[in-house]
Write an enzyme that holds these catalytic residues in place. Structure first.
Site, PDB file in Angstrom:
ATOM      1  N   ARG A  99      -4.707  -4.495   9.295  1.00 20.48           N
ATOM      2  CA  ARG A  99      -3.592  -3.817   8.619  1.00 20.48           C
ATOM      3  C   ARG A  99      -3.463  -2.430   9.238  1.00 20.48           C
ATOM      4  O   ARG A  99      -4.235  -1.533   8.939  1.00 20.48           O
ATOM      5  CB  ARG A  99      -3.835  -3.703   7.117  1.00 20.48           C
ATOM      6  CG  ARG A  99      -2.759  -2.888   6.403  1.00 20.48           C
ATOM      7  CD  ARG A  99      -2.921  -2.913   4.884  1.00 20.48           C
ATOM      8  NE  ARG A  99      -4.234  -2.543   4.428  1.00 20.48           N
ATOM      9  CZ  ARG A  99      -4.578  -1.327   3.975  1.00 20.48           C
ATOM     10  NH1 ARG A  99      -3.690  -0.344   3.919  1.00 20.48           N
ATOM     11  NH2 ARG A  99      -5.819  -1.086   3.577  1.00 20.48           N
ATOM     12  N   CYS A 142       0.811  -1.222   0.000  1.00 20.27           N
ATOM     13  CA  CYS A 142       0.000   0.000   0.000  1.00 20.27           C
ATOM     14  C   CYS A 142       0.847   1.276   0.000  1.00 20.27           C
ATOM     15  O   CYS A 142       0.321   2.368  -0.190  1.00 20.27           O
ATOM     16  CB  CYS A 142      -0.949   0.007   1.190  1.00 20.27           C
ATOM     17  SG  CYS A 142      -0.118   0.027   2.795  1.00 20.27           S
ATOM     18  N   ASP A 189      -8.268  -5.688   6.453  1.00 23.91           N
ATOM     19  CA  ASP A 189      -7.850  -6.481   5.299  1.00 23.91           C
ATOM     20  C   ASP A 189      -6.415  -6.987   5.438  1.00 23.91           C
ATOM     21  O   ASP A 189      -5.730  -7.200   4.449  1.00 23.91           O
ATOM     22  CB  ASP A 189      -8.018  -5.671   4.015  1.00 23.91           C
ATOM     23  CG  ASP A 189      -7.184  -4.386   3.995  1.00 23.91           C
ATOM     24  OD1 ASP A 189      -6.455  -4.107   4.979  1.00 23.91           O
ATOM     25  OD2 ASP A 189      -7.260  -3.665   2.993  1.00 23.91           O
ATOM     26  N   HIS A 193      -3.961   4.707  10.130  1.00 28.77           N
ATOM     27  CA  HIS A 193      -5.291   4.102  10.197  1.00 28.77           C
ATOM     28  C   HIS A 193      -5.160   2.586  10.250  1.00 28.77           C
ATOM     29  O   HIS A 193      -4.134   2.032   9.847  1.00 28.77           O
ATOM     30  CB  HIS A 193      -6.127   4.513   8.983  1.00 28.77           C
ATOM     31  CG  HIS A 193      -6.473   5.955   8.981  1.00 28.77           C
ATOM     32  ND1 HIS A 193      -5.633   6.930   8.461  1.00 28.77           N
ATOM     33  CD2 HIS A 193      -7.553   6.613   9.472  1.00 28.77           C
ATOM     34  CE1 HIS A 193      -6.188   8.110   8.621  1.00 28.77           C
ATOM     35  NE2 HIS A 193      -7.357   7.955   9.229  1.00 28.77           N
ATOM     36  N   HIS A 252      -1.439  11.372  16.048  1.00 26.79           N
ATOM     37  CA  HIS A 252      -1.947  10.612  14.903  1.00 26.79           C
ATOM     38  C   HIS A 252      -0.808   9.768  14.325  1.00 26.79           C
ATOM     39  O   HIS A 252       0.276  10.279  14.053  1.00 26.79           O
ATOM     40  CB  HIS A 252      -2.476  11.579  13.840  1.00 26.79           C
ATOM     41  CG  HIS A 252      -2.851  10.926  12.561  1.00 26.79           C
ATOM     42  ND1 HIS A 252      -4.043  10.258  12.393  1.00 26.79           N
ATOM     43  CD2 HIS A 252      -2.198  10.843  11.381  1.00 26.79           C
ATOM     44  CE1 HIS A 252      -4.101   9.787  11.154  1.00 26.79           C
ATOM     45  NE2 HIS A 252      -2.990  10.136  10.517  1.00 26.79           N
ATOM     46  N   CYS A 304      -1.838   0.677   9.027  1.00 28.03           N
ATOM     47  CA  CYS A 304      -1.153   1.408   7.968  1.00 28.03           C
ATOM     48  C   CYS A 304      -0.615   2.707   8.583  1.00 28.03           C
ATOM     49  O   CYS A 304      -1.372   3.636   8.857  1.00 28.03           O
ATOM     50  CB  CYS A 304      -2.164   1.678   6.860  1.00 28.03           C
ATOM     51  SG  CYS A 304      -1.486   2.359   5.367  1.00 28.03           S
TER      52      CYS A 304
END
Length: 130
Positions: free
Chosen positions: A117, A64, A109, A105, A102, A119
């Site tokens: 996941r 990704c 999947d 996310h 932060h 990410c």
């Protein structure tokens, strides 16, 4: 390092890119982060407060463009918030469990055993080798 009470403190310790991602909820461009294609053994921690977030054995290549993990280092390593910022479909935002910065996310999947996941943005992470 502990959580800071003032944004000026974060600006002192974080790079402008890290501050934008971690404190203003930005994101780095895919395939540009230093940990996207990085496979050394060790631990990933929050770049703002050094909270342990992930172990390298939980990292996988999701394709990704961001470093991806299938499980956090501990159940309290992070907090979660529903993110409606892209509009049509909510995402689950991942925040540091210690300082609330932060990180990225989490999606449903990923690989077994968690099917998650995580990410993450590389600028939100620091790496400590084993």
């Amino acid at each position: 390092m502990t959580a800071m009470s003032d944004e000026k403190d974060y600006k002192k310790i974080l790079s402008p890119d890290a501050y934008h991602v971690m404190r203003e909820k930005g994101t780095e461009r895919p395939f540009t982060g230093k940990y996207n294609d990085f496979w050394d053994a060790g631990a990933y921690q929050c770049a703002a407060c050094a909270n342990p977030l992930f172990r390298s054995d939980a990292k996988f290549d999701a394709g990704c463009g961001w470093p991806s993990f299938f499980e956090p280092a501990s159940p309290t390593a992070m907090k979660y918030r529903v993110d409606h910022e892209i509009g049509w479909q909510p995402r689950t935002e991942v925040l540091c469990g210690s300082c609330g910065s932060h990180l990225g996310h989490v999606f449903d999947d990923g690989p077994a055993p968690t099917n998650k996941r995580y990410c993450m943005n590389s600028v939100a992470l620091d790496f400590k080798p084993d």
